[in-house]
Design a protein around this motif. Structure first.
Motif: not given
Length: 107
Positions: A29-40
């Motif tokens: 994962f890069g700096d400032g990455a975002t993950v969206r999973d399970d509604g969060r």
């Protein structure tokens, strides 16, 4: 498994997930990455490490890719959770061989 060609970042994500290697997962994962999973949503290294531990390492997830097209991986996921294996869609944003955005949803 069919021969599926994955970009390096996606292949590294799958390999690290299947090896249950939290450090290798965090490294894709890069700096400032975002993950969206399970509604969060998890953003940045600290939150993504929390997501990795709780959603991939603790349940000992193993991914078996079934298809990849247009930055979307479909994979069967199995592990220590009820009802598995289940199919999931992983939509990746990738810059410079690092994941910058990941959205996961059941298929």
């Amino acid at each position: 498994m069919n021969d599926i060609t994955l970009p390096d970042a996606v292949g590294n994500f799958v390999a690290a997930t299947n090896a249950h290697d939290a450090d290798a997962l965090a490294a894709v994962f890069g700096d400032g990455a975002t993950v969206r999973d399970d509604g969060r949503t998890w953003t940045g290294g600290t939150e993504i490490r929390e997501w990795i531990q709780g959603h991939l390492i603790a349940p000992r997830i193993v991914l078996t890719p079934t298809s990849f097209a247009d930055d979307r991986l479909v994979a069967s996921g199995d592990g220590d959770f009820p009802g598995g294996p289940l199919s999931f869609s992983f939509v990746f944003g990738i810059t410079d061989d690092q994941i910058t955005d990941l959205t996961i949803a059941p298929v």
